[in-house]
Design a protein around this motif. Structure first.
Motif, PDB file in Angstrom:
ATOM      1  N   ARG A 138       4.220   8.746  -0.649  1.00 44.92           N
ATOM      2  CA  ARG A 138       3.877   7.330  -0.909  1.00 44.92           C
ATOM      3  C   ARG A 138       5.067   6.590  -1.538  1.00 44.92           C
TER       4      ARG A 138
ATOM      5  N   MET B 127       0.126   4.187   1.681  1.00 43.70           N
ATOM      6  CA  MET B 127      -0.439   4.716   0.434  1.00 43.70           C
ATOM      7  C   MET B 127      -0.978   6.128   0.650  1.00 43.70           C
ATOM      8  N   ASP B 128      -0.079   6.991   1.033  1.00 39.11           N
ATOM      9  CA  ASP B 128      -0.427   8.392   1.291  1.00 39.11           C
ATOM     10  C   ASP B 128      -0.920   9.055   0.008  1.00 39.11           C
TER      11      ASP B 128
END
Length: 693
Positions: free
Chosen positions: A667, A660-661
């Motif tokens: 992401r 979950m960048d």
């Protein structure tokens, strides 16, 4: 002080059918104690004795009085039961009436700070002797029979007319009334050897009085007596007896004082097919055949209910009876042989298969067509296809032969004899004999592919046709034995016969439509597939495969029962025998499945992947290829191993990568990769629910 005595109750009847008697014996073992308990009569052990002409219950330590009882019932809260003036409301009045009390008898009790009304009802002890007439009458009425009858001018119904009743508590007669009879203390013995009446001094002596009157009053004792007599007959003749369980059970419950005797028939009859002779003896006369090294002899065992001292007369009478039956069999067999088997096929129009589905001739034509389509799809050799077609054409022909009309259980078998006599190939004759197999769970399947295909086509035609006309099984009702037929189909497919069941179902339905039968093809097709899947699920659960394992495989849209079976067994094996493989499968899937976003799809950009992500991507691609190849070749266990190998790369991925960048594009790319990872499992099983366990 309460005293106890033995209770003896006997229902004397005309001869009860054998299998009905067996079921009644089982019912009484539950019905008698339950009936006594229902009116709070203290008692000890209950013993059940039965013979074809009597049902006996002996109950130890029956008390002379019931147990006194105080019953306490909590009612509504006091503030609901009484108004502000203290007058009872409808709630209190209704509660009191329901418990058989006046409203003034209700008590108020505090419970955790809340006041409730209570009804306290005392039930005094009652004399048991006064209760027993109604209780014992209820036991008679409580026995369930497949068929019952009325007799004389009575309105009561029982399996057979009731002729006497014995009811004793100690030495006191209990006057049970039923069908114009009043119970007393006299019983009857064996119909011929000691008919009676016989006085029973007290309850403890009822069984001994009956035994003294030439009655063996338990199934177990009668079986032991018969088996001992058979063993003696085997020793005397040097032959071995065949005692089929069903016929033995019947014989056990047809005689009150069984005596084993040996009869003989003319050796000339041994020229008749063995199956007819055995059918005539076992099915029609309840005689047991004797064999010499597996070969049928002209001697047989009789289980007589007559006077052992009249053995010669009894044997002579039975020999006359069996001779008449065998003369008939020999005559029918010889008459049938005057025409070749295929001459009987046209006469199958005389036999109705099912009103909406036509005659057995129509069924024969459908089975021939279905067999041809199944063999073509399975790539079976041409010479075998010819034998299959011929066997399918002749399979039902013996139904109109005289021997089978008279001895119905030898259908198929007689067709085999007639086919051989007519010069048909050996495989064709054998297939005709075996195409009804398997007839029950555990029965042998047809020996080779010829019989297997014909049996499969015959059973599928029956199932598909009856489903198409709305005659599918409902609840416990299965008048056409379609569940048994479906299990037979599955057993044949288990041998590895290269036929897809769904394609076979489609072919059978096409043949029915071509014949002009109208039905909703899609709905009937779905019902039949679900019917087979349900049968396979039951078989798998019986074999120890867990329900969620089966459901996980079915979630992939599996319709073929054999595919379901192979995959469910492999998955269950991984779960139980290779827990480390299953743990890897479940963990790998769960880690990806918890984060994936199906809406994003699987089109990730490979150029933007890190080294660890690339390694996962390559592992997924390799797994997809390995799984696809394994599933094409029905190597489900290998597919599981290929998926389990994803555990290591996905673990490294999660250890080094923040899925979950903060960058939405990064992401999304990682989530698409996880979507593809999870999709690799989609065609194998739904590991979602299983992973939670």
């Amino acid at each position: 002080m309460t005293s106890t005595a033995t209770l003896a109750f006997e229902i004397g009847t005309e001869e009860i059918p054998a299998f009905d008697l067996k079921r009644a014996t089982e019912q009484l073992a539950e019905l008698v104690p339950a009936s006594l308990d229902a009116v709070r009569i203290p008692h000890g052990d209950v013993a059940i004795y039965t013979s074809p002409r009597r049902l006996i219950a002996i109950v130890d330590a029956v008390a002379d009085q019931t147990e006194a009882l105080e019953e306490v019932f909590r009612g509504p809260a006091a503030k609901i039961a009484f108004d502000e003036a203290g007058a009872p409301t409808k709630a209190a009045i209704g509660f009191a009436r329901g418990k058989g009390l006046d409203v003034d008898a209700l008590e108020r009790r505090d419970e955790n700070g809340t006041e409730y009304v209570y009804a306290v009802r005392s039930v005094a002890a009652q004399p048991v002797a006064a209760l027993l007439p109604e209780v014992l009458r209820g036991i008679i009425d409580g026995i369930s029979w497949p068929k019952s009858c009325r007799w004389g001018t009575t309105r009561e119904m029982f399996s057979r007319p009731v002729r006497w009743l014995v009811a004793l508590l100690g030495d006191e007669v209990i006057p049970v009334q039923y069908a114009g009879l009043v119970a007393g203390n006299t019983t009857r013995g064996h119909r011929f050897l000691a008919p009676g009446p016989h006085t029973v001094p007290c309850a403890d002596e009822l069984v001994s009085v009956v035994e003294g009157a030439y009655v063996v009053p338990t199934q177990a004792a009668r079986e032991a007596r018969i088996r001992a007599g058979v063993a003696a007959a085997e020793a005397a003749t040097g032959y071995a007896a065949e005692l089929p369980a069903k016929t033995l059970t019947e014989v056990i419950n047809l005689s009150e004082y069984p005596t084993v005797m040996v009869g003989t028939f003319d050796e000339e009859f041994l020229k008749v097919p063995e199956e007819i002779i055995v059918d005539a003896m076992l099915m029609h006369q309840r005689y047991f055949p004797l064999y010499d090294g597996g070969k049928l002899t002209n001697k047989f065992i009789i289980v007589s209910n007559g006077d052992p001292e009249r053995e010669a007369t009894i044997v002579d009478g039975n020999e006359r009876v069996v001779a008449a039956r065998l003369y008939d069999a020999k005559f029918f067999y010889e008459e049938d042989l005057k025409q070749p088997l295929d001459a009987y096929v046209e006469r199958l129009d005389e036999v109705v298969f099912q009103e909406a589905l036509g005659t057995m001739r129509d069924k024969t034509e459908r089975v021939v067509k279905l067999s041809a389509r199944l063999t073509a799809a399975a790539g079976i050799a041409r010479e075998e296809m010819h034998d299959i077609a011929r066997a399918a054409y002749l399979a039902k022909a013996d139904l109109v032969t005289a021997a089978v009309i008279e001895f119905t259980s030898v259908q198929g078998v007689m067709g085999s004899y007639y086919a051989t006599a007519a010069g048909e190939p050996e495989r064709v004759a054998r297939a005709i004999a075996e195409h009804y197999r398997p007839r029950f769970s555990g029965d042998a399947i047809p020996t080779d592919v010829v019989g297997q295909v014909v049996a499969l086509a015959d059973k599928l035609d029956t199932i598909c046709g009856l489903f198409a006309v709305g005659a599918s099984p409902t609840g416990s009702s299965d008048p056409f034995a379609l569940r048994r037929a479906a299990l037979g189909v599955l057993a044949i497919l288990e041998t590895g016969l290269p036929i897809d069941l769904v394609e076979a179902i489609d072919a059978a339905l096409i043949i029915y439509r071509e014949a002009g039968l109208q039905f909703d093809n899609a709905a009937v097709r779905r019902e039949i597939i679900d019917f087979f899947i349900t049968r396979e699920k039951v078989a798998l659960r019986d074999a120890g495969v867990k329900a969620d394992t089966i459901d996980a495989v079915l979630a992939c849209g599996i319709e073929e029962p054999m595919v379901l079976a192979a995959r469910a067994r492999a998955l269950e094996a991984a779960r139980t025998e290779q827990p480390e493989v299953f743990a890897d499968l479940a963990t790998a899937f769960a880690r990806a499945n918890n984060l994936r976003d199906v809406k994003l799809g699987t089109g990730y950009k490979k150029a933007e992947l890190s080294e660890v992500e690339c390694a996962l991507s390559e592992a997924v691609v390799a797994a997809e290829e390995a799984v696809a190849a394994a599933l094409r070749e029905d190597r489900f266990a290998d597919a599981l191993v290929a998926l389990a190998a994803l555990r290591a790369p996905v673990d490294r991925f999660f250890e080094t990568t923040m899925v979950m960048d903060n960058d939405p594009e990064v992401r999304a790319n990682r989530l698409k990769l996880l979507n593809r990872f999870a999709n690799a499992f989609a065609h194998v099983a739904d590991f979602g629910a299983m992973a939670k366990k």
